[in-house]
Design a protein around this motif. Structure first.
Motif, PDB file in Angstrom:
ATOM      1  N   ILE B  88       0.838  -1.206   0.000  1.00  0.00           N
ATOM      2  CA  ILE B  88       0.000   0.000   0.000  1.00  0.00           C
ATOM      3  C   ILE B  88       0.870   1.252   0.000  1.00  0.00           C
ATOM      4  O   ILE B  88       0.640   2.194  -0.769  1.00  0.00           O
ATOM      5  N   LEU B  89       1.902   1.253   0.834  1.00  0.00           N
ATOM      6  CA  LEU B  89       2.778   2.431   0.909  1.00  0.00           C
ATOM      7  C   LEU B  89       3.534   2.628  -0.401  1.00  0.00           C
ATOM      8  O   LEU B  89       3.683   3.759  -0.884  1.00  0.00           O
ATOM      9  N   SER B  92       1.450   4.011  -3.074  1.00  0.00           N
ATOM     10  CA  SER B  92       1.041   5.381  -2.753  1.00  0.00           C
ATOM     11  C   SER B  92       2.147   6.374  -3.073  1.00  0.00           C
ATOM     12  O   SER B  92       1.881   7.510  -3.460  1.00  0.00           O
ATOM     13  N   PHE B 217       0.689  11.793   0.278  1.00  0.00           N
ATOM     14  CA  PHE B 217       1.005  10.411   0.628  1.00  0.00           C
ATOM     15  C   PHE B 217      -0.056   9.845   1.575  1.00  0.00           C
ATOM     16  O   PHE B 217      -0.543   8.726   1.389  1.00  0.00           O
ATOM     17  N   ARG B 220      -3.346   9.280  -0.296  1.00  0.00           N
ATOM     18  CA  ARG B 220      -3.293   8.106  -1.181  1.00  0.00           C
ATOM     19  C   ARG B 220      -3.290   6.804  -0.393  1.00  0.00           C
ATOM     20  O   ARG B 220      -3.986   5.855  -0.738  1.00  0.00           O
ATOM     21  N   ALA B 221      -2.474   6.766   0.680  1.00  0.00           N
ATOM     22  CA  ALA B 221      -2.368   5.519   1.442  1.00  0.00           C
ATOM     23  C   ALA B 221      -3.691   5.186   2.133  1.00  0.00           C
ATOM     24  O   ALA B 221      -4.129   4.034   2.146  1.00  0.00           O
ATOM     25  N   ARG B 222      -4.349   6.199   2.695  1.00  0.00           N
ATOM     26  CA  ARG B 222      -5.625   5.944   3.382  1.00  0.00           C
ATOM     27  C   ARG B 222      -6.691   5.492   2.400  1.00  0.00           C
ATOM     28  O   ARG B 222      -7.488   4.586   2.696  1.00  0.00           O
ATOM     29  N   THR B 223      -6.711   6.129   1.231  1.00  0.00           N
ATOM     30  CA  THR B 223      -7.692   5.740   0.209  1.00  0.00           C
ATOM     31  C   THR B 223      -7.489   4.286  -0.193  1.00  0.00           C
ATOM     32  O   THR B 223      -8.446   3.503  -0.284  1.00  0.00           O
ATOM     33  N   GLU B 224      -6.228   3.944  -0.426  1.00  0.00           N
ATOM     34  CA  GLU B 224      -5.914   2.577  -0.841  1.00  0.00           C
ATOM     35  C   GLU B 224      -6.317   1.577   0.249  1.00  0.00           C
ATOM     36  O   GLU B 224      -6.877   0.513  -0.022  1.00  0.00           O
TER      37      GLU B 224
END
Lengths: 144, 237
Positions: B88-89, B92, B217, B220-224
């Motif tokens: 995920i990271l 992102s 960042f 994006r990471a939270r959305t993913e």
């Protein structure tokens, strides 16, 4: 050895090998990786007269002559000097004592016919007053 | 190795606190940085006002390199520890790094035209940064090329780790070979060759870019993370 340690080792060794390979390749292609030759390189190398190349150095003081659009000047690396002919507009940063890269070919030995002139600037940034003060105090190094 | 901090629950908790902080600090740094870069800082003795492009060009280049370094570390965790959160990271950070690389290339070329006399030259520095952009692009293409993302991420991670070799090349290119691009000003031995009045805007802009990165960042990471949670709940993955 656990699988993850094994994977780590493989990746580590792979990177080391790759690093060595890239290092060796970059040494082997050193000549092709440079953006320009210096006038000294030029005098030591056999250059085909039709070969396009770039030469870089400092514009020699008091060597710039302008006849309308036609310009001639000398570039130097403090060891060898190359005479350059050029027709066209010079970039803003072009001045005597400044680094420059010319692209073109040798029209005859020691005389370079440039098609493009690129100005090179250095990594020093300062306000004009500071530069003037440095020059006044004699702290200005010419290699800047 | 234990990854207590890399659990999604902790990540959401930490970023809940971090996100508004980064947003506010980033906005402040951008405002102060742009003000001092464009208005209060002096023009350069040789380049005049065109040198102000440095304040957006240099931090963008640093962030482009930083993002790739982060991507490589995450990729190592993907490949060695098979940690799902690292995936995920990694995905992102990739588009953000590509964005900074594009920004660096575009501002650099806009700076090059008035100063050098050319938008683009194939010298070692410019070429190696272009390769960095291709690495980001190649990573993404490889990641998306597989039907199942667990396969794609492994292939892409391998590419990301191989591409690490490009980072020292970018850094060293201006010292090892003749380039049209000037050498580094800040990291050379001895004192930095940027006058202190110009270091302040550069520092502020770098901080602003850093916070901007953090904001993107985290989003994006939270959305993913939420997307994957939903997919699991719906039984789609």
């Amino acid at each position: 050895m656990k699988p993850k340690h094994q994977r780590f080792l493989i990746i580590f060794l792979g990177l080391v090998g790759l690093g060595i390979a890239v290092f060796l390749v970059s040494i082997a292609f050193r000549d092709n990786l440079v953006f320009f030759y210096t006038p000294t390189d030029l005098s030591q190398k056999k250059i085909h007269p039709e070969q396009r190349l770039r030469v870089g150095g400092l514009v020699e003081k008091n060597s710039l002559r302008k006849h309308g659009q036609k310009v001639t000047f000398h570039i130097t690396d403090h060891a060898n000097v190359l005479k350059v002919n050029y027709t066209g507009l010079l970039p803003d940063l072009f001045r005597e004592g400044q680094g420059v890269v010319v692209e073109g070919k040798l029209s005859e030995p020691g005389i370079f016919q440039a098609e493009t002139v690129l100005a090179k600037h250095d990594e020093n940034y300062m306000p004009k007053e500071v530069a003037d003060r440095l020059k006044e105090k004699g702290l200005w190094r010419d290699d800047r | 190795m234990k990854f207590t901090l890399a659990k999604p629950r902790y990540f959401l908790k930490v970023t809940n606190f971090l996100f508004p902080l980064a947003l506010v600090l980033g906005a402040l740094c951008f405002a102060a940085g742009l003000y001092s870069a464009l208005i209060t800082s002096p023009p350069d003795y040789q380049q005049g006002d065109a040198m102000r492009i440095m304040y957006i060009h240099v931090p963008a280049s640093w962030m482009a390199l930083f993002c790739y370094g982060a991507l490589a570390v995450f990729s190592l965790f993907v490949l060695v520890w098979r940690h799902p959160f690292a995936e995920i990271l990694a995905i992102s950070v990739t588009p953000i790094g590509a964005l900074f690389t594009v920004l660096s290339l575009v501002t650099g070329s806009l700076w090059g035209k008035p100063m050098w006399g050319a938008y683009w030259v194939w010298d070692a520095r410019l070429t190696s940064v272009l390769v960095l952009l291709f690495l980001y692009g190649g990573y993404w293409a490889l990641y998306k090329a597989y039907a199942h993302s667990t396969q794609g991420i492994r292939a892409a991670s391998l590419l990301a780790i191989i591409g690490v070799i490009n980072l020292p090349i970018i850094k060293g290119s201006v010292d090892w070979w003749n380039t049209l691009h000037q050498p580094a000003s800040l990291t050379k031995f001895g004192s930095p060759s940027i006058h202190s009045s110009m270091l302040l805007p550069l520092g502020l802009m770098t901080a602003a870019y850093g916070f901007y990165f953090l904001v993107l960042f985290i989003i994006r990471a939270r959305t993913e993370l939420h997307k994957r949670k939903l997919l699991v709940q719906e039984g789609l993955s």
